[in-house]
Design a protein around this motif. Structure first.
Motif: not given
Lengths: 275, 290, 330
Positions: B169-177
């Motif tokens: 979940f964390m990775a996806l949010l950071i990836l979006a950033g």
């Protein structure tokens, strides 16, 4: 640093991430295919292929019924929350009124509520509504996290839809209902699929409410059922059965994730980044 | 829609607050008596000048679970942010098979928490678990560890599973950033001959910082209400009991509904307080960026 | 087939008044262009006529009948939107058919009509395509097709060319002019911020500013005889030079094409050549006056001034406009 070292270490990192991600599931699959005493040997690769555990799980007890419960609850939650959210988000995205931003934030913060804080009151409410130990109690209580999320995402999506398309429809003589049904809903399919999927996964995975509001085995949903599978004593825990049940419950989710990967990622980040 | 939300969130929340000031028990929710702050703090006089405080505010088990919650949240979110950043950077690079890896990373997120708790419980089984087997083969440990039962490792076990499960979940949010960072910034840095590591710290990190802050807030709120993982993986364990587990145990397992409600109320206040603090910190940080 | 009358129309958004008591009469078959800078109220005017916004006060009449409370369909309008606003999930055919359903037309009639319209706009081969499979110019044509297929009495355009690139814009402008010729009875109202579109398309131009009509007239009337400094500067490209008189009360307005470059010491003003832009057919010369004002002169390609030359400026006497301190003519 030579380029091949860089490249090798990068792919090594990729491999580590991949293995760490899938290994527990892989190991559950490997375990679930073992029967009898074989389960107590640690094996890194598949050694046997026996469907005994699956057979036991699906024929003994009420696991089939419990899967059905989960499907019904999750489907009900998706349909009702989407229906409510479409209307609400249309209003929130198109009609200007005082305190709208505050309202949106309140709605979003509800989804981040510690669910235990409402558990006592919700328990009382559900008992007085007479839906204790009924699947409706879950459909009802799951609205606490699916509604805020769906409203939030759909509102963001609707805001991005050009107002001119709506106006074109007005000029073409469409009624408000026609505008929603013939123009908006077809355009919103991607957002509806995304939010629907996430609501479904949430509802499918929820434990606390399902554990509290359901009293009898035949009414339980699968996460609770799996948590409660136990043997006669500490040493008789039927690990093979638990792993088989886990695989059965997880496979549809993994299938959804693989098929709708992009939509899920988009939905997850839409909910958060815009916050 | 608002009505439903009020019914499912606001009303129950206030009823919970209310029950915290009563003598409610599971079977008698209809006839409850107002008892004031007795569930929180009460002086019981033994009659001979001696006496003792009772109630939630002096309950050591409660404060232990508050500490457990904060410790769990802090450690898990820290590691998740770190690993999430690494995974996001990897997924942001172009390489063969990126789609497959991205799908694989989503798997831990999609598995129901109770199911992953059971999967890991089996992997961490003291006698037949693959984790002990692997670590012994690698000579990291010399004898099997009872991961979930031993008081030294129970929290570690819980943390491992949680980090495994929520890093995606964390990775996806950071990836979006990361994907919002314009490509030509990297090209400009390349032309200027800036070292990639420096580019990461001086360019990438400041740009994606708001995304990371938002992700941390979301995860912290989520971590502080953790329940199912701990309840299933390490039941009735003082070393891992969090506030949610404590409240739920009193509400339904010990039949002290009022006491559980009081704990729920306090939990809500504590999480609310921490949230406001994080938001204030996040805001000043982001504000400074701008 | 419609006459349009606006009588003292006002529009408020909350406490902000965006249209002030506007009155205007449009003849049947006329092509009227509303032009003005952004925020001038021209788009709001169009939306009031379309029925997309409610009129706060005043009367809107179509063919002599009060139309304030009529729906867009009852008003008999069709509209081409700035973003085209095609329904993205419908193919071209369905986009055109969507508005036809309430026209009491039989299926075969409607079908023939849609195909005729598509043929006339050269989009017949795209009828099965979705809007996203079309180029910008093709989408634009579909948007026009969707509007004319309804045989409107009143045809409204909201900045329809602003999303096209320069070359396509010229072509489409010509096509809209031809469309007007083909539909001589249809009244057309067109909104743009581009004065060239206004000049080339309009029978009459309505210049708007701050929610008021500054002037209404044919393109040439506005060019030669603007009522005030705002209209004078807005119409014409490059824009009119405004030069302060020595008394600092009145101003002289003169278009770049109405000044001659003469030898230093002659003409009405003198100044230093600051920059020269050679465009081929014409040359633009920027002259800095001693008062620091910059005057633009448009000359043929045979000019032989160079940078930093001192030159004299001679305006053509009968083209000079005089403005007072408030920008009115005097």
């Amino acid at each position: 640093m030579p380029i091949w070292i860089k490249r090798t270490s990068f792919y090594a990192l990729v491999a580590v991430i991949f293995v760490l991600s899938v290994f527990p599931f892989y190991y559950a699959v490997v375990t679930s295919f073992k029967s009898g005493q074989a389960i107590f040997n640690v094996d890194y690769w598949p050694t046997s292929f026996s469907l005994d555990n699956y057979f036991t799980v699906l024929t003994q007890g009420v696991f089939g019924q419990q899967i059905l419960n989960s499907i019904m609850v999750a489907t009900g939650v998706v349909l009702i929350s989407l229906a409510l959210a479409v209307g609400a988000s249309y209003a929130l995205s198109r009609i200007a009124f005082r305190g709208k931003t505050l309202m949106l934030f309140t709605i979003l913060s509800v989804s981040m509520f510690p669910q235990i804080a409402v558990l006592a009151g919700l328990f009382e409410l559900i008992r007085s509504m007479g839906i204790y130990n009924s699947l409706w109690s879950l459909v009802f209580s799951y609205m606490i996290f699916t509604l805020p999320f769906t409203v939030w995402v759909l509102t963001t999506f609707m805001k991005a839809l050009p107002v001119e398309i709506e106006e074109a429809a007005i000029v073409d003589g469409a009624s408000p209902i026609e505008i929603i049904v013939k123009v908006f809903l077809p355009l919103m399919w991607p957002a509806l699929v995304t939010t629907g999927l996430l609501a479904f996964i949430h509802a499918w995975n929820e434990f606390l409410f399902a554990f509290t509001f359901m009293a009898t085995d035949a009414k339980r949903t699968v996460p609770v059922a799996i948590a409660m599978i136990s043997g006669g004593s500490e040493f008789e825990v039927p690990w093979g059965n638990i792993m088989a049940a886990s695989v059965v419950v997880t496979v549809p989710l993994i299938a959804l994730v693989l098929i709708f990967q992009r939509k899920i990622v988009a939905g997850l980040t839409a909910g958060a980044v815009k916050g | 829609m608002l009505l439903v939300l009020a019914a499912v969130a606001a009303y129950p929340l206030f009823r919970t607050f209310y029950f915290g000031f009563t003598d409610a028990s599971l079977d008698m929710l209809d006839s409850v008596n107002w008892v004031g702050f007795r569930n929180y703090l009460e002086w019981v006089d033994y009659g001979d000048g001696e006496g003792e405080f009772f109630g939630l505010l002096v309950d050591e088990v409660w404060w232990q679970s508050v500490w457990n919650t904060l410790y769990f949240s802090f450690v898990s979110v820290s590691f998740e942010t770190f690993f999430g950043l690494i995974v996001a950077l990897v997924l942001n690079a172009n390489f063969a098979g990126r789609g497959i890896v991205r799908a694989a990373v989503l798997i831990p997120w999609a598995i129901p928490t109770t199911v992953s708790a059971k999967m890991w419980a089996w992997m961490m089984h003291d006698q037949f678990g693959i984790l002990n087997d692997l670590l012994m083969k690698l000579h990291v440990i010399s004898e099997p560890i009872a991961w979930t039962a031993s008081s030294d490792t129970a929290m570690l076990a819980v943390l491992m599973v949680d980090i495994w499960k929520t890093t995606p979940f964390m990775a996806l949010l950071i990836l979006a950033g990361l994907q919002m960072v314009p490509r030509d910034i990297y090209e400009a840095a390349k032309i200027d001959g800036v070292h990639p590591v420096k580019v990461f710290f001086k360019v990438t990190l400041p740009i994606i910082r708001p995304a990371i802050v938002v992700a941390i807030i979301f995860r912290a709120l989520d971590a502080m209400r953790v329940f199912d993982l701990i309840y299933v993986l390490t039941p009735a364990n003082d070393d891992t009991r969090t506030m949610s587990v404590f409240a739920r145990e009193y509400l339904f397992d010990f039949d002290k509904f009022a006491y559980g409600s009081a704990a729920s109320t306090l939990l809500f206040l504590i999480i609310g307080g921490v949230t406001i603090t994080i938001f204030a910190m996040g805001k000043t940080n982001v504000g400074r960026e701008n | 087939m419609a006459e349009l009358q606006l009588e003292n129309i006002s529009k408020n958004f909350g406490s902000i008044k965006v249209i002030h008591d506007v009155s205007l009469a449009v003849q049947q078959g006329e092509f009227v262009v509303f032009v003005g800078p952004s925020g001038s109220g021209k788009s709001t005017m169009l939306r009031l006529i379309a029925g997309l916004e409610d009129i706060s006060s005043g009367t809107l009449k179509i063919d002599g009948q009060v139309a304030n409370d009529l729906t867009p369909v009852q008003r008999g309008i069709a509209m081409v939107f700035q973003s085209y606003a095609l329904y993205p999930h419908m193919n071209v055919y369905d986009n055109m058919a969507f508005g036809l359903r309430r026209h009491n037309m039989s299926k075969t009639e409607a079908d023939a009509h849609i195909r005729d319209t598509a043929r006339s706009l050269d989009i017949e081969q795209y009828l099965d395509r979705l809007p996203r499979q079309l180029s910008g110019g093709q989408r634009q044509r579909v948007a026009i097709g969707r509007a004319i297929v309804r045989q409107p009495k009143l045809f409204l355009f909201d900045e329809p060319l602003s999303n096209l690139d320069a070359a396509l814009r010229v072509n489409t402008r010509l096509e809209i002019a031809k469309l007007h010729e083909r539909m001589p009875d249809t009244t057309m109202i067109y909104v743009t911020h581009d004065q060239i579109e206004a000049m080339t398309l309009a029978d009459r131009i309505v210049v708007m500013n701050h929610g008021n009509i500054e002037q209404v007239g044919t393109p040439m009337e506005l060019y030669h005889n603007p009522v005030n400094q705002f209209v004078a500067e807005f119409i014409g490209s490059p824009k009119m030079n405004i030069i302060q008189d020595e008394n600092a009360v009145e101003k002289t307005g003169i278009r770049p094409e109405h000044i001659e470059l003469v030898a230093d010491g002659q003409g009405q003003w003198r100044g230093k050549v600051e920059a020269i832009e050679e465009l081929g057919a014409e040359t633009l010369v920027f002259v800095r006056l001693p008062t620091e004002e910059l005057v633009l002169v448009r000359v043929g390609d045979d000019q032989s001034v160079t940078r930093n030359d001192m030159v004299g400026l001679a305006p053509i006497e009968d083209k000079i406009l005089r403005f007072n301190r408030d920008g009115g003519r005097c």
